[in-house]
Design a protein around this motif. Sequence first.
Motif, PDB file in Angstrom:
ATOM      1  N   SER A   1       0.859  -1.186   0.000  1.00 49.93           N
ATOM      2  CA  SER A   1       0.000   0.000   0.000  1.00 49.93           C
ATOM      3  C   SER A   1       0.894   1.234   0.000  1.00 49.93           C
ATOM      4  O   SER A   1       2.063   1.169   0.368  1.00 49.93           O
TER       5      SER A   1
ATOM      6  N   LYS B   1       0.873   5.818   0.200  1.00 54.13           N
ATOM      7  CA  LYS B   1       0.284   7.144   0.188  1.00 54.13           C
ATOM      8  C   LYS B   1       0.964   7.845  -0.980  1.00 54.13           C
ATOM      9  O   LYS B   1       2.192   7.972  -1.004  1.00 54.13           O
TER      10      LYS B   1
ATOM     11  N   THR C   1      -9.419   8.338 -10.774  1.00 52.15           N
ATOM     12  CA  THR C   1      -8.856   7.099 -10.239  1.00 52.15           C
ATOM     13  C   THR C   1      -9.832   6.483  -9.249  1.00 52.15           C
ATOM     14  O   THR C   1     -10.731   7.163  -8.749  1.00 52.15           O
ATOM     15  N   SER C   2      -9.627   5.207  -8.965  1.00 51.06           N
ATOM     16  CA  SER C   2     -10.446   4.566  -7.933  1.00 51.06           C
ATOM     17  C   SER C   2      -9.775   4.659  -6.564  1.00 51.06           C
ATOM     18  O   SER C   2     -10.358   4.281  -5.560  1.00 51.06           O
ATOM     19  N   ALA C   3      -8.536   5.184  -6.527  1.00 49.81           N
ATOM     20  CA  ALA C   3      -7.844   5.343  -5.249  1.00 49.81           C
ATOM     21  C   ALA C   3      -8.560   6.399  -4.409  1.00 49.81           C
ATOM     22  O   ALA C   3      -9.123   7.356  -4.933  1.00 49.81           O
ATOM     23  N   LYS C   4      -8.526   6.202  -3.120  1.00 51.35           N
ATOM     24  CA  LYS C   4      -9.209   7.120  -2.205  1.00 51.35           C
ATOM     25  C   LYS C   4      -8.439   8.433  -2.107  1.00 51.35           C
ATOM     26  O   LYS C   4      -7.237   8.444  -1.827  1.00 51.35           O
TER      27      LYS C   4
ATOM     28  N   PHE D   1      -3.383  10.588  -2.444  1.00 55.58           N
ATOM     29  CA  PHE D   1      -4.277   9.440  -2.584  1.00 55.58           C
ATOM     30  C   PHE D   1      -3.790   8.293  -1.710  1.00 55.58           C
ATOM     31  O   PHE D   1      -2.592   8.092  -1.538  1.00 55.58           O
ATOM     32  N   ASP D   2      -4.744   7.519  -1.193  1.00 55.58           N
ATOM     33  CA  ASP D   2      -4.464   6.302  -0.435  1.00 55.58           C
ATOM     34  C   ASP D   2      -4.634   5.135  -1.402  1.00 55.58           C
ATOM     35  O   ASP D   2      -5.730   4.898  -1.904  1.00 55.58           O
ATOM     36  N   VAL D   3      -3.544   4.431  -1.678  1.00 53.71           N
ATOM     37  CA  VAL D   3      -3.564   3.323  -2.625  1.00 53.71           C
ATOM     38  C   VAL D   3      -3.383   2.022  -1.856  1.00 53.71           C
ATOM     39  O   VAL D   3      -2.348   1.819  -1.220  1.00 53.71           O
ATOM     40  N   ASN D   4      -4.392   1.152  -1.908  1.00 53.67           N
ATOM     41  CA  ASN D   4      -4.325  -0.114  -1.169  1.00 53.67           C
ATOM     42  C   ASN D   4      -3.471  -1.167  -1.851  1.00 53.67           C
ATOM     43  O   ASN D   4      -2.870  -1.992  -1.191  1.00 53.67           O
ATOM     44  N   ASP D   5      -3.441  -1.186  -3.176  1.00 51.04           N
ATOM     45  CA  ASP D   5      -2.674  -2.187  -3.919  1.00 51.04           C
ATOM     46  C   ASP D   5      -1.937  -1.494  -5.055  1.00 51.04           C
ATOM     47  O   ASP D   5      -2.509  -1.202  -6.104  1.00 51.04           O
TER      48      ASP D   5
ATOM     49  N   ALA E   1      -3.054  -0.118  -9.126  1.00 44.57           N
ATOM     50  CA  ALA E   1      -3.505   1.280  -9.106  1.00 44.57           C
ATOM     51  C   ALA E   1      -3.222   1.978 -10.428  1.00 44.57           C
ATOM     52  O   ALA E   1      -2.132   1.856 -10.985  1.00 44.57           O
TER      53      ALA E   1
END
Length: 191
Positions: free
Chosen positions: A145, A147, A158-161, A168-172, A176
Amino acid sequence: MQPICLTAFVFALAMVFAVQVPAADLSVRIELDGSAAKVSGSFTNPAKFSNQRNLSFLSSIAGVAPPPERLSDVTLSDDAGRKAEVRRLTDTEFLALSPYSEWSYRVELKPPANINAYAHFSWIDQQAGILMLRDLLPDMATGTSAKVELIAGQKVVTSAKLLGGNVFDVNDVGNAMFYLTSASAYKKEWS
């Protein structure tokens, strides 16, 4: 509610949020400059990365290799900011002579000559672009993950938060993607 029950409730609630919001493994900054990006980053969870001497990138995706001149200006340094001596082993592989925890490099993002590469490598032109973290960030980032601070000067989809501003907060990191478009093109395409 009795004080002990209230304390237990607050503690349980805090634990739920602690479990649902894990710390990012990497902190990354991507700054676009024309048809290139300056990428810099650091380990925020160093224990997850046992090999802190190799810096490698995808050498091919779906049988398509990136241009040999794509990566340049590679700098690796430790927590104290001391630069490590870096040797380029191949177009996509670098070796630090001492462990590193921070990195920076430049990535050329000109649209690929091979049209099949458009779907597999990051690129940007005057109207639009696609940034895929799996080819912009080192191999060791896949499955982690991050930041990500993205300085684009364009509209980002993007689908990132979105955490705020351009962070953005990227989980994977391996999956991404960021779609970039000029403001006028965005209005035409998405309105």
